[in-house]
Structure formats: structure tokens, C-alpha cells
Write an enzyme that holds these catalytic residues in place. Structure first.
Site, PDB file in Angstrom:
ATOM      1  N   LYS A 171       0.367  -1.175   0.128  1.00  0.00           N
ATOM      2  CA  LYS A 171      -0.228   0.094  -0.530  1.00  0.00           C
ATOM      3  C   LYS A 171       0.682   1.070   0.027  1.00  0.00           C
ATOM      4  O   LYS A 171       1.290   1.441   1.472  1.00  0.00           O
ATOM      5  CB  LYS A 171      -1.278  -0.059   1.273  1.00  0.00           C
ATOM      6  CG  LYS A 171      -1.943   1.004   1.645  1.00  0.00           C
ATOM      7  CD  LYS A 171      -2.632   1.832   2.715  1.00  0.00           C
ATOM      8  CE  LYS A 171      -1.655   2.459   3.541  1.00  0.00           C
ATOM      9  NZ  LYS A 171      -1.838   3.980   3.060  1.00  0.00           N
ATOM     10  N   GLY A 222       6.651   5.186   8.552  1.00  0.00           N
ATOM     11  CA  GLY A 222       6.103   6.540   8.923  1.00  0.00           C
ATOM     12  C   GLY A 222       6.199   6.595   9.616  1.00  0.00           C
ATOM     13  O   GLY A 222       7.586   7.011  10.421  1.00  0.00           O
ATOM     14  N   SER A 223       5.926   7.603  10.582  1.00  0.00           N
ATOM     15  CA  SER A 223       5.241   8.376  11.544  1.00  0.00           C
ATOM     16  C   SER A 223       5.917   7.515  12.713  1.00  0.00           C
ATOM     17  O   SER A 223       4.890   6.677  12.767  1.00  0.00           O
ATOM     18  CB  SER A 223       4.748   9.377  12.038  1.00  0.00           C
ATOM     19  OG  SER A 223       3.130   8.965  11.511  1.00  0.00           O
ATOM     20  N   THR A 226       1.735   7.326  14.233  1.00  0.00           N
ATOM     21  CA  THR A 226       0.891   5.671  12.986  1.00  0.00           C
ATOM     22  C   THR A 226       1.560   4.247  13.770  1.00  0.00           C
ATOM     23  O   THR A 226       1.198   3.202  13.910  1.00  0.00           O
ATOM     24  CB  THR A 226       1.604   6.228  12.178  1.00  0.00           C
ATOM     25  OG1 THR A 226       0.845   7.361  11.165  1.00  0.00           O
ATOM     26  CG2 THR A 226       0.272   5.395  10.695  1.00  0.00           C
ATOM     27  N   GLY A 227       2.883   4.702  13.600  1.00  0.00           N
ATOM     28  CA  GLY A 227       3.814   3.293  14.076  1.00  0.00           C
ATOM     29  C   GLY A 227       3.375   2.293  15.440  1.00  0.00           C
ATOM     30  O   GLY A 227       2.955   1.827  15.709  1.00  0.00           O
ATOM     31  N   GLU A 244       9.449   1.472  10.801  1.00  0.00           N
ATOM     32  CA  GLU A 244      10.978   2.521  10.374  1.00  0.00           C
ATOM     33  C   GLU A 244      10.434   3.509  10.829  1.00  0.00           C
ATOM     34  O   GLU A 244       9.474   4.043   9.262  1.00  0.00           O
ATOM     35  CB  GLU A 244      11.454   2.187   9.025  1.00  0.00           C
ATOM     36  CG  GLU A 244      12.217   0.314   8.969  1.00  0.00           C
ATOM     37  CD  GLU A 244      13.468   1.105   9.171  1.00  0.00           C
ATOM     38  OE1 GLU A 244      13.811   1.738   9.924  1.00  0.00           O
ATOM     39  OE2 GLU A 244      14.004   0.017   9.480  1.00  0.00           O
ATOM     40  N   CYS A 278      13.542  10.893   6.650  1.00  0.00           N
ATOM     41  CA  CYS A 278      13.825  10.278   8.338  1.00  0.00           C
ATOM     42  C   CYS A 278      15.340  10.562   8.179  1.00  0.00           C
ATOM     43  O   CYS A 278      15.260  10.676   9.486  1.00  0.00           O
ATOM     44  CB  CYS A 278      13.298   8.427   8.055  1.00  0.00           C
ATOM     45  SG  CYS A 278      14.262   7.711   7.078  1.00  0.00           S
ATOM     46  N   GLU A 375      10.474  16.637  15.300  1.00  0.00           N
ATOM     47  CA  GLU A 375      10.986  16.237  13.616  1.00  0.00           C
ATOM     48  C   GLU A 375      10.471  16.794  12.757  1.00  0.00           C
ATOM     49  O   GLU A 375       9.175  17.010  12.716  1.00  0.00           O
ATOM     50  CB  GLU A 375      10.797  14.997  13.261  1.00  0.00           C
ATOM     51  CG  GLU A 375      11.009  14.452  12.114  1.00  0.00           C
ATOM     52  CD  GLU A 375      10.899  13.094  11.353  1.00  0.00           C
ATOM     53  OE1 GLU A 375       9.413  12.329  12.410  1.00  0.00           O
ATOM     54  OE2 GLU A 375      11.216  12.316  11.041  1.00  0.00           O
TER      55      GLU A 375
HETATM   56  P1  NAD Z   1       2.278   8.126   8.220  1.00  0.00           P
HETATM   57  O1  NAD Z   1       3.373   7.383   8.970  1.00  0.00           O
HETATM   58  O2  NAD Z   1       1.493   9.278   8.036  1.00  0.00           O
HETATM   59  O3  NAD Z   1       1.984   7.499   6.947  1.00  0.00           O
HETATM   60  C1  NAD Z   1       2.698   6.049   6.768  1.00  0.00           C
HETATM   61  C2  NAD Z   1       1.758   5.359   5.735  1.00  0.00           C
HETATM   62  O4  NAD Z   1       1.042   4.797   6.616  1.00  0.00           O
HETATM   63  C3  NAD Z   1       1.392   5.705   5.075  1.00  0.00           C
HETATM   64  O5  NAD Z   1       1.171   5.298   3.488  1.00  0.00           O
HETATM   65  C4  NAD Z   1      -0.363   6.175   5.030  1.00  0.00           C
HETATM   66  O6  NAD Z   1      -1.362   5.839   4.247  1.00  0.00           O
HETATM   67  C5  NAD Z   1      -0.517   4.290   6.358  1.00  0.00           C
HETATM   68  N1  NAD Z   1      -1.151   4.746   7.383  1.00  0.00           N
HETATM   69  C6  NAD Z   1      -1.469   5.782   8.382  1.00  0.00           C
HETATM   70  N2  NAD Z   1      -2.308   5.990   9.146  1.00  0.00           N
HETATM   71  C7  NAD Z   1      -2.551   4.275   9.527  1.00  0.00           C
HETATM   72  C8  NAD Z   1      -3.131   3.799  10.619  1.00  0.00           C
HETATM   73  N3  NAD Z   1      -3.388   4.280  11.365  1.00  0.00           N
HETATM   74  N4  NAD Z   1      -2.717   1.788  10.332  1.00  0.00           N
HETATM   75  C9  NAD Z   1      -1.647   1.796   9.148  1.00  0.00           C
HETATM   76  N5  NAD Z   1      -1.741   2.426   8.029  1.00  0.00           N
HETATM   77  C10 NAD Z   1      -1.725   3.902   8.433  1.00  0.00           C
HETATM   78  O7  NAD Z   1       3.986   8.569   7.627  1.00  0.00           O
HETATM   79  P2  NAD Z   1       4.078   9.655   6.267  1.00  0.00           P
HETATM   80  O8  NAD Z   1       3.564  11.237   7.002  1.00  0.00           O
HETATM   81  O9  NAD Z   1       3.746   9.355   5.320  1.00  0.00           O
HETATM   82  O10 NAD Z   1       5.988   9.958   6.080  1.00  0.00           O
HETATM   83  C11 NAD Z   1       6.459  10.495   7.213  1.00  0.00           C
HETATM   84  C12 NAD Z   1       7.525   9.934   8.464  1.00  0.00           C
HETATM   85  O11 NAD Z   1       8.046   8.843   8.394  1.00  0.00           O
HETATM   86  C13 NAD Z   1       8.165  10.442   8.993  1.00  0.00           C
HETATM   87  O12 NAD Z   1       7.778  11.166  10.574  1.00  0.00           O
HETATM   88  C14 NAD Z   1       9.584  10.238   8.348  1.00  0.00           C
HETATM   89  O13 NAD Z   1      10.936  10.336   9.620  1.00  0.00           O
HETATM   90  C15 NAD Z   1       9.501   9.294   8.327  1.00  0.00           C
HETATM   91  N6  NAD Z   1       9.831   7.657   7.801  1.00  0.00           N
HETATM   92  C16 NAD Z   1      10.558   7.321   8.709  1.00  0.00           C
HETATM   93  C17 NAD Z   1      11.730   6.268   7.404  1.00  0.00           C
HETATM   94  C18 NAD Z   1      12.931   5.274   8.494  1.00  0.00           C
HETATM   95  O14 NAD Z   1      13.239   4.348   7.053  1.00  0.00           O
HETATM   96  N7  NAD Z   1      12.943   5.310   9.631  1.00  0.00           N
HETATM   97  C19 NAD Z   1      11.853   6.473   6.065  1.00  0.00           C
HETATM   98  C20 NAD Z   1      10.921   7.497   5.456  1.00  0.00           C
HETATM   99  C21 NAD Z   1       9.882   8.027   6.295  1.00  0.00           C
END
Ligand code: NAD
Length: 472
Positions: A171, A222-223, A226-227, A244, A278, A375
């Protein structure tokens, strides 16, 4: 194949129209560039069912054959790099050169994973018993990707998951679904049906995946916020998870540094991809002996960098990817202004269309300010003056995050000694952001759980199984 229209889900090797659709915008001008398919819950069920149906044959396929199929997908990406990168720029905003790196990086990640082997350990091989431990595929992997590097970060997951013998439901972020949907379309002719399914959709789709009983593992980037939700949701069915998450990487600049030599690298460490990385350097702790010259060098260099539409020739930095993030970055700038912090450059808004934020550098805001503690994920850098290296290490380590860090010095041994004391999953000396499909990448503290890339990353897509055979 057409790349600039006709976006469909990939389910069981077929193109499927979404139950409904949603707008995808170009963040450089806020115009709607496409309709992306919005998968219904039933369509997710179909994608999971297709992945489950494909799993027995794919997991039983010899690893050499799986590698060939993964390499064929890499080949299809290489062959279509121009079309993919221009689509990526239009939906993500990044300059063409960076979009090219994202697409080529994705293809290279697929290649890299095919060079890894799943180890087998012989625990005992005696007259009475043979015991081995091996690594077997988990089943169906739900891969969830963010919007900052839509292609390569999806491939961080896809590549090891497929090589290890799993099937995948991928996704992309609803902000950047298009390039990934087209990669799904390319995969239809090179992977067996159901091995890779690609679904895009709205905010409900991610939670449906993390709670889906037919998905065995979630790999999420992702963030941190959300993680945590992903981890809670996966608990019910004890899904395996790899997370991650966010980072607030410190760069520590030692007093012996050659300012002229490092200024440009330090600039890009913070501002590449408009800070939406990130592992961008998000706090720069600079020893007081070199603070003033480095400050000047960064400001001078910033003035030479061109920000604009990623599709325009010469653009080095694009917009913030989406409205939500744009507002968050502007709010952080507003907070810094309200607190009376000094701006060395940037800080002003713009009424022109597009989610642009100018390169913004702050002069030594307090350690407990939001701009330092949070961040930013945008083109903002707090430059922080420290009296000693000890102070820099202590301040770097107080963060709740622990993704990456870097140390800059003319004395590699001295920098290494500092680096070894930093609480981060990856520490770079005199560079940043160097990643490889063959090298472990993990976040400490609130930056993640588990590992991506390298052998450790491959093993995250396996279960450990020990087989004990009694002899005689
Ligand atoms: P996000 O957490 O908003 O979304 C990431 C993904 O999760 C998207 O596909 C989103 O649709 C999905 N999502 C949203 N809510 C969800 C839920 N409740 N359950 C399951 N999936 C859900 O993050 P973002 O804004 O897309 O990305 C930015 C963040 O990602 C920053 O904090 C950045 O540091 C982090 N990031 C981390 C790494 C790493 O490798 N550590 C790499 C890139 C980005």
C-alpha cells in the site's frame, strides 16, 4: 504501457478499477493530476486472498527462481525509468534528478536483495542426532509505505519479502500512489499472479491491513505516531512487525573541521528532498570555535540553491509534499517566530500556489524549543552552538529518537570515538544518508522496531524453524 493515466489496483495479477477514486495533486502547483483507485474493504480482502492463494507455490519455488523474477521486476523498472521518474516528480514534487535516484534506487534494492542468502545453521550433527535451524517465509506481508521516497522505501520491503518467499500486499501513501501503482502494473508481466498485489486507498485502508486476519506480517515505514497504532493493531493476531519510524538526527561538528570542505555536505545533509528524509540532519550541534564561519558558509550556500517545481530544469529543491505537512512546517516556523528566535535565512511564507517553504536556518534556538525537539520534516535547520564535544554528545542523546547521527571532523579517529557514543541505529562519519540493500538499517528508541536491509533485514521476513532428526 501508459504512465500518465489509467491507474488501477493490481490484484491477483490483474488490473482492477477502484471501488471509488480519490484526487492526487501535484504539490508544486496544487492541481489535480490524476484519480487514484480507492480500494474498498472487499478489494483488500480480494488482494489478501490472491496473496494467500499464491503463497504455497511461490514459497516452494526455488530461491534461484524467485531471484530471477525479482530481477525481472528490477529490469522492468530500469527499462521504464524515464516515465516513472517524471510521474514521481509530478505526484511527489521532488526534482527529476532525485526522482531518478528514487526509481533507480528501488530497482537496485531489488537487485541487492537477490544477492543475499538465507542461512542454515547446523546445531548438531552427531551419531545420534542432526539438528538444523533454518529460515522459512512467513506468509502474506502487508507493506505500508510513506510519501517522501515512495519507490525506494516500498522496495526496502518488497525486495527481501519476495526473495524470502513471501507474497505481498503493498500500500503506497494516498499522497503518492501513482508511481507505485504503475510498478504494480509492470509486475503483472514478470511475477506470478498474486505474488505482488498493490492497493491504494484512503485513511481506512492502512488500519484494515494491520488488523486483517489474512496478513501475517506488517512492514511499515512512516511516523512514530502511526507506528504505535500499527503495533497496537497487530497485537490482536500477533502479527510480525517491522517499524521504520521518525527521526531527529543530530549532526555533530567538531572544532577541527575544515568549514569550507564540509559546508556543502552539511547543507545537503539537512535539506536534500526539502528536509523530508527520515535520516536528514535535523539538529546541527556545532562547536563554538567553528560556529560563526560555518553559519556564514551555510547561509551563503543556501542563497545559491534553486527551489521550484521539480519538473523545471535546474530545480534542486521541490515543495513540501502535501498540505497537511506544509501546514505543520509553517506552524513550527510560526512558533519559532513567536518565541523570538533568530532566523539566519528563510522563515517567510508565500501566497503563490504550491506547498513551498523557503530554506530556513535558525541561529541557536534553545535546546527545549519545538524546532529542536520535534521532527520538522521540512527545509528547516536549527543550528546549535555547543561549548564542548561532551555537551554535543549529551544533547544529541537526549532525544526520544535514535535513527541516524553523524560526526564531522578532520580527525577520523576522534570523530569515530564520538560516534560510538551516540544513541542511533546508524552513525556516519563525515557523510550522511549512505544506505545499502546489503547493510542493516534500524531505528533505536522511538525510531523503530526491527531492521531493514542486509541479512538482518531479510531475516525479518522469515520465521525461524529448527528441525531435529534422531539418528539410528
Ligand atoms: P504516516 O505515518 O502518516 O503514513 C505512513 C503510511 O501509513 C501511509 O501509507 C499511510 O497511509 C499509512 N497509515 C496512516 N495511518 C495508518 C494506520 N492507522 N494504520 C496503518 N497505516 C496507516 O507517515 P508519512 O507522513 O507518510 O511519512 C513521514 C514519516 O515517516 C516521518 O516521520 C518520517 O521520519 C518517517 N519515515 C521513516 C523512515 C525510516 O526508514 N525510519 C523512512 C521514511 C520516512
Amino acid at each position: 504501457m501508459i504512465f500518465d493515466s489509467d491507474y488501477t489496483l493490481t490484484i491477483g495479477g490483474e488490473g482492477v478499477a477502484g471501488a471509488s477514486s480519490f484526487d492526487v495533486l501535484n504539490p508544486a502547483n496544487e492541481t489535480v493530476i490524476a484519480q487514484a483507485p480507492d480500494a474498498s474493504r472487499q478489494q483488500l480482502d480480494q488482494a489478501v486472498a490472491a496473496a494467500r492463494a499464491a503463497f504455497p507455490a511461490w514459497s516452494a519455488t526455488p530461491i534461484a527462481e524467485r531471484r530471477k523474477a525479482v530481477l525481472a521486476l528490477a529490469g522492468a523498472m530500469f527499462a521504464n525509468v524515464e516515465a516513472l521518474l517524471s510521474l514521481l516528480t509530478r505526484e511527489q514534487g521532488k526534482p527529476h534528478a532525485d526522482a531518478r535516484n528514487d526509481v533507480l534506487g528501488g530497482a537496485m534494492w531489488l537487485q541487492g536483495a537477490t544477492t543475499l542468502d538465507l542461512p542454515e545453521t547446523v546445531n548438531e550433527d552427531s551419531d545420534t542426532r542432526r539438528s538444523i535451524t533454518r529460515h522459512i517465509p512467513i506468509g502474506v506481508v502487508g507493506a505500508i509505505a510513506p510519501w517522501n521516497f515512495p519507490v525506494v522505501l516500498a522496495m526496502f520491503k518488497l525486495a527481501p519479502a519476495l526473495v524470502a518467499g513471501n507474497t505481498v500486499v503493498l500500500k503506497p501513501s494516498p499522497f503518492t500512489p501513482l508511481t507505485t501503482l504503475k510498478i504494480g502494473e509492470l509486475a503483472r508481466s514478470v511475477l506470478p499472479p498474486g505474488v505482488l498485489n498493490v492497493v491504494s486507498g484512503g485513511d481506512a485502508l492502512g488500519p484494515w491491513m494491520t488488523s486483517h486476519p489474512g496478513i501475517d506480517k506488517i512492514s511499515f515505514t512512516g511516523s512514530t505516531q502511526t507506528g504505535r497504532k500499527v503495533m497496537a493493531s497487530a497485537a490482536d493476531s500477533l502479527k510480525r512487525i517491522t517499524l521504520e519510524l521518525g527521526g531527529n538526527d543530530a549532526a555533530i561538528v567538531l572544532p577541527d573541521v575544515d568549514v569550507k570542505k564540509v559546508a556543502e555536505d552539511l547543507f545537503w545533509a539537512a535539506f536534500r528532498n526539502s528536509g523530508q528524509i527520515c535520516i536528514a540532519s535535523k539538529r546541527m550541534y556545532v562547536h563554538k570555535d567553528v560556529y560563526e564561519p560555518l553559519k556564514q558558509a551555510l547561509v551563503d550556500y543556501a542563497a545559491t540553491v534553486k527551489m521550484g517545481d521539480g519538473a523545471d530544469q535546474g530545480t534542486q529543491l521541490g515543495p513540501i509534499q502535501n498540505k497537511q505537512q506544509h501546514q505543520r512546517v509553517l506552524e513550527l516556523i510560526e512558533d519559532a517566530r513567536a518565541q523570538g528566535y533568530q532566523f539566519l535565512t528563510g522563515g517567510e511564507g508565500s501566497s503563490a500556489p504550491g506547498y513551498f517553504v523557503p530554506i530556513t536556518i535558525l541561529d541557536n534556538p534553545p535546546e527545549d524549543s519545538r524546532i529542536v525537539q520535534e521532527e520538522q520534516f521540512g527545509p528547516i535547520l536549527p543550528l546549535l552552538k555547543v561549548d564542548s564535544i561532551e555537551e554535543a554528545i549529551e544533547r544529541a542523546n537526549t532525544s526520544e529518537y535514535g535513527l541516524g547521527a553523524s560526526v564531522w571532523s578532520s580527525d577520523t579517529a576522534a570523530a569515530l570515538a564520538v560516534g560510538q557514543r551516540l544513541q542511533a541505529g546508524t552513525v556516519w562519519i563525515n557523510e550522511t544518508q549512505h544506505l545499502s540493500p546489503l547493510v542493516s538499517f534500524a531505528g533505536l528508541k522511538q525510531s523503530g522496531l526491527g531492521v531493514e536491509n542486509g541479512l538482518d533485514g531479510l531475516l525479518e521476513y522469515t520465521n525461524t524453524q529448527t528441525i531435529v532428526v534422531r539418528k539410528g
